[in-house]
Scaffold this active site. Structure first.
Site, PDB file in Angstrom:
ATOM      1  N   HIS A 110      -0.322 -19.056   6.963  1.00  0.00           N
ATOM      2  CA  HIS A 110      -1.567 -18.858   6.215  1.00  0.00           C
ATOM      3  C   HIS A 110      -1.291 -18.243   4.834  1.00  0.00           C
ATOM      4  CE1 HIS A 110      -5.945 -17.497   6.101  1.00  0.00           C
ATOM      5  NE2 HIS A 110      -5.402 -16.612   5.269  1.00  0.00           N
ATOM      6  N   GLU A 111      -0.483 -17.181   4.806  1.00  0.00           N
ATOM      7  CA  GLU A 111      -0.221 -16.502   3.525  1.00  0.00           C
ATOM      8  C   GLU A 111       0.609 -17.376   2.594  1.00  0.00           C
ATOM      9  OE1 GLU A 111      -1.936 -14.049   2.710  1.00  0.00           O
ATOM     10  OE2 GLU A 111      -2.651 -13.430   4.684  1.00  0.00           O
ATOM     11  N   HIS A 170      -1.629 -19.623   0.851  1.00  0.00           N
ATOM     12  CA  HIS A 170      -2.208 -19.013  -0.360  1.00  0.00           C
ATOM     13  C   HIS A 170      -1.203 -19.047  -1.517  1.00  0.00           C
ATOM     14  CE1 HIS A 170      -5.894 -17.537   1.370  1.00  0.00           C
ATOM     15  NE2 HIS A 170      -5.325 -16.656   2.165  1.00  0.00           N
ATOM     16  N   ASP A 185     -13.362 -24.297  -1.083  1.00  0.00           N
ATOM     17  CA  ASP A 185     -11.910 -24.107  -1.152  1.00  0.00           C
ATOM     18  C   ASP A 185     -11.303 -25.127  -2.120  1.00  0.00           C
ATOM     19  OD1 ASP A 185     -12.277 -26.429   0.264  1.00  0.00           O
ATOM     20  OD2 ASP A 185     -10.925 -25.907   1.907  1.00  0.00           O
ATOM     21  N   THR A 244     -11.685 -30.880   3.653  1.00  0.00           N
ATOM     22  CA  THR A 244     -12.019 -29.798   4.588  1.00  0.00           C
ATOM     23  C   THR A 244     -13.532 -29.623   4.533  1.00  0.00           C
ATOM     24  OG1 THR A 244     -11.716 -28.168   2.818  1.00  0.00           O
ATOM     25  CG2 THR A 244      -9.837 -28.564   4.261  1.00  0.00           C
ATOM     26  N   GLN A 300     -17.908 -24.852   5.164  1.00  0.00           N
ATOM     27  CA  GLN A 300     -17.952 -23.998   6.347  1.00  0.00           C
ATOM     28  C   GLN A 300     -18.680 -22.722   5.988  1.00  0.00           C
ATOM     29  OE1 GLN A 300     -14.182 -23.829   8.507  1.00  0.00           O
ATOM     30  NE2 GLN A 300     -14.493 -21.658   8.953  1.00  0.00           N
TER      31      GLN A 300
HETATM   32 ZN    ZN Z   1      -6.023 -15.533   3.710  1.00  0.00          ZN
HETATM   33 CA    CA Z   2     -13.740 -28.127   1.412  1.00  0.00          CA
END
Ligand code: ZN
Ligand code: CA
Length: 355
Positions: free
Chosen positions: A230-231, A234, A252, A257, A260
């Protein structure tokens, strides 16, 4: 007797409070808050985003056929034996990164069929460095004893030896990962690439030692190495999948995606819908850029992979220089005598490194 019961009750309560951990990543970007409190930074992020979108439309895009090798250095900064995690634990994390980014993860089968058509695999390979910035052989692991009991994101102390941490290796050449004791409930944080030019010495990711690597000493429910996936997401310019804003207007900046409403915690069963995704297939809570438990994460999307690759665009990709020496810095038998210190330690960008 009553006293004893009370003491037991209090200790049980304390255990419950400290044992309860919810994924908290320090890389949330509340754009509205930033706009109000730091307009300069806000404008910089917006400008960055428009450049990324331009880059994604450009014909000079980085070809996913070319493998990207990323030399990695892991700085273990410890104040107790348990924080000084083993080499095996570190190697398991590198393996998880390669599986997850290349979509070779064993649990990819758990991606719901409704999302498998947008699942993305990045041609990125993470390798522990074999050559350090002085041209000397290394195993890519630095161990630093510290007297600092707890590190925080605000001071970034773990990234500097003068504050009890460990200095970054040239961030144009290496992905720096610091592993240390982070102030709960934070379990990891990353520096976004839009900060690279202004803060090159703090580029990289920081992970709490309890959630680094797979199994071994890692603690459930973050014991599958996905905090680092995850990091590093980023670090490769990915945002949280819900856009760090409650409601459907957060983004995002990735189109495949689904919108959300908010982060997902725990491990819901599929399908899950919210106010933004009221129809099937619903929320993509198994995306690595959500907050779901490690065992319930299993995918990046093609759009996210495109966004990562934009950083390596040969024209203006901010991480393109990493490709220049990545092979040699991670080769099994490094050509040691060929290195000049200046190029590895500073910002030399040409190929003069070979004599
Ligand atoms: Zn994060
Ligand atoms: Ca999206």
């Amino acid at each position: 007797m009553i006293m004893k019961k009370i003491i037991i009750l209090i200790s049980a309560l304390a255990l419950w409070v400290s044992g309860y951990s919810q994924r908290t990543c320090g890389s949330e970007l509340n754009m509205e808050y930033i706009r109000q409190t730091d307009p300069v930074r806000y404008r910089r992020i917006i400008a960055w985003e428009s450049a990324v979108q331009q880059n994604l439309r450009s014909s000079m895009k980085y070809s996913s056929a070319n493998k990207i090798i990323i030399p990695v250095v892991v700085h273990v900064v410890y104040s107790s034996t348990s924080q000084n995690i083993s080499n095996a634990q570190i190697h398991s994390q590198i393996q998880v990164l390669n599986e997850d980014f290349q979509r070779r993860n064993a649990d990819k089968e758990k991606t719901p069929p409704a999302f498998s058509n947008v699942a993305g695999s990045a041609n990125i390979e993470f390798r522990l460095a074999k050559v350090d910035p002085n041209g000397n052989p290394t195993d890519g692991i630095i161990r630093t004893r510290t007297s600092v009991a707890v590190f925080t994101q605000d001071d970034n102390n773990v990234k500097s030896s003068s504050t009890g941490g460990s200095n970054a290796w040239n961030t144009r050449r290496y992905l720096n990962i610091w592993v240390c004791n982070l102030k709960a409930p934070l379990i990891g944080y990353a520096q976004f690439p839009f900060n690279f030019e202004t803060s090159p010495n703090t580029d990289g990711v920081v992970i709490d030692y309890k959630y680094f690597g797979r199994d071994g000493s890692a603690m459930s429910p973050y014991n599958k190495g996905r905090t680092t996936t995850h990091e590093v997401g980023h670090w490769l310019d990915l945002r949280h999948i819900w856009g760090d804003k409650v409601g459907c207007s957060g983004t995002d900046y990735v189109s495949d995606t689904p919108d959300q409403e908010d982060k997902t915690l725990g491990c819901p069963s599929f399908p899950k819908t919210d106010h933004c995704t009221q129809v099937s297939p619903g929320v993509m809570f198994m995306n690595y850029m959500d907050y779901t438990n490690d065992a319930c994460l299993n995918m990046f999307t093609k759009g996210q992979v495109e966004r990562m690759l934009a950083l390596f665009n040969s024209q203006n990709g901010i991480r393109k220089e990493m490709l220049l020496y990545a092979d040699a810095l991670t080769a099994p038998t490094p050509p040691l005598h060929l290195w000049t210190h200046r190029c590895l330690q500073s910002e030399c960008v040409h190929h003069q490194v070979f004599r």
